[in-house]
Design an enzyme around this catalytic site. Sequence first.
Site, mmCIF file in Angstrom:
data_model
loop_
_atom_site.group_PDB
_atom_site.id
_atom_site.type_symbol
_atom_site.label_atom_id
_atom_site.label_comp_id
_atom_site.label_asym_id
_atom_site.label_seq_id
_atom_site.Cartn_x
_atom_site.Cartn_y
_atom_site.Cartn_z
ATOM 1 N N LYS A 1 87.518 67.651 -30.466
ATOM 2 C CA LYS A 1 86.900 68.200 -31.671
ATOM 3 C C LYS A 1 85.633 68.950 -31.302
ATOM 4 C CE LYS A 1 83.958 64.301 -33.048
ATOM 5 N NZ LYS A 1 82.605 64.826 -33.200
ATOM 6 N N HIS B 1 85.517 61.235 -16.655
ATOM 7 C CA HIS B 1 85.367 62.543 -16.015
ATOM 8 C C HIS B 1 84.521 62.415 -14.750
ATOM 9 C CE1 HIS B 1 87.056 64.469 -19.587
ATOM 10 N NE2 HIS B 1 86.983 65.635 -18.978
#
Lengths: 289, 193
Positions: free
Chosen positions: B102, B34
């Site tokens: 998650k 990222h």
Amino acid sequence: MYDIQLVEETVLRLIRTAVTTLPADVVGELERSLDIEDTEVAKVQLRTILENIELAERKRLPMCQDTGVPIFFVSGPNLASIEEGIALGVSKATKEVPLRPNVVDPITRHNRGNNLGEEMPSIHFERAKGDFLEITYLPKGAGSENMSVLRMLNPSQGVDGIRDAVLDAVVKAEGKPCPPTIVGIGIGGASDQALLLAKKALLRPLDVPNKDKHLAAMENELKETLNRTGVGPMGLGGRTTVLGVRIEKASCHTASLPIGINLQCWAARRCSARIYPDGIVKFSTEGFW
Amino acid sequence: MLRSPMSENDVRSLRLGDEVTLSGTAFTARDEAHLRALELARKGERVPFDLEGKMLFHCGPIVENDGEGWRLIAAGPTTSARMNEMEPDFIRRFKPRAIIGKGGMSKPTLEAMREHGCVYFAFTGGAAVVAAQGIKEIKGVHWLDLGMPEAVWQMEMQDFGPVIVAMDAHGNSIFESVANAVRSNLKAIGRDR
């Protein structure tokens, strides 16, 4: 002085066993959780977990891609050269099991690729329990380890303060530590001891009660309370937020009440081995209690 | 079953709590990927993979190279919240249609998902062998210098799941409704300060 190769092979087997098979006490609690849950979303999580445990064991593969950082507890009469044997075992396991290379430099983030680094594996040395060498392996994944908490309470906050600190930690963690979790709690000592006790508390199987009656009662009450929060499996809501609560304590300063909290994801992997002087090695995922 | 690349319509029609399986192209990206992707994009430089319309998988897999290619061993989701600060900008720049992870993500991410038309699928954390069964091939890897967990792995999924639609493209989140329920449960328990 132990044979380095024997230590290396023992550590390799400890790691392989721990990351591919879950201890029976943990699987038992997960199965009970599936019975307790009544929403489809929560049930799907637990069914997937149980299916995953079975598949991992059958295929002899790591049940979770996060095989953690290697943490060891070691005791024995003569621990010379043990660190070398353990490091060799970790490096070999990384290739052969295989493990995910997780260990990096904290600043540069450089990954050596073998799960070794400065002070890593993390090895806690303890007093000898007999004439044998005992090695316990506890791989700690980041999802749950990142939720660790140290609280330095005022003594006047007492048991209620402990309860609130634990509730806050578990609720704030939400789904991040992969619930249902096991909550390790260290009460007392100095700040470093509280956190280490919390981690060591995770080694006691869920079906071995606390020897201290008061702590045993506290474990049961906290489990019941935490499961009323509704966080649920994977934080998606439900009745099983924790599989169990484990507490260890140490005496502390009269003006302190340190609380260490260490969460363990549902994949509560652990394995212990004893190497006897005659070279016989015994393994157990439940530990020796 | 949903197939990536997905259309805006595909994801806007999904409802919170839906249980689905996923097929098609996914790219893994965690903290380091990222950071690097955003740094390149902000400098106006090219990123060597195209996420548009495809799935972003918060995952650091275990892979093995047997000499003939990459073989996947285990590939469950990682904790999505670590990417909270970077994800809104990441979604706006790289336009994935879905995130698999998650634990859920923050409100600004939910807002960027609503704006762009993107959903969040929750897959059971730790269920890495079940996950790997739903990934038939590793198509390639970018930025392997970041290390195995942080590299960008291109995966071809087939019936990956079951996943739950936990954040939809209309600004709704299961994690938010659970947080509300937990707040009122805490009151009943006597911890509401």
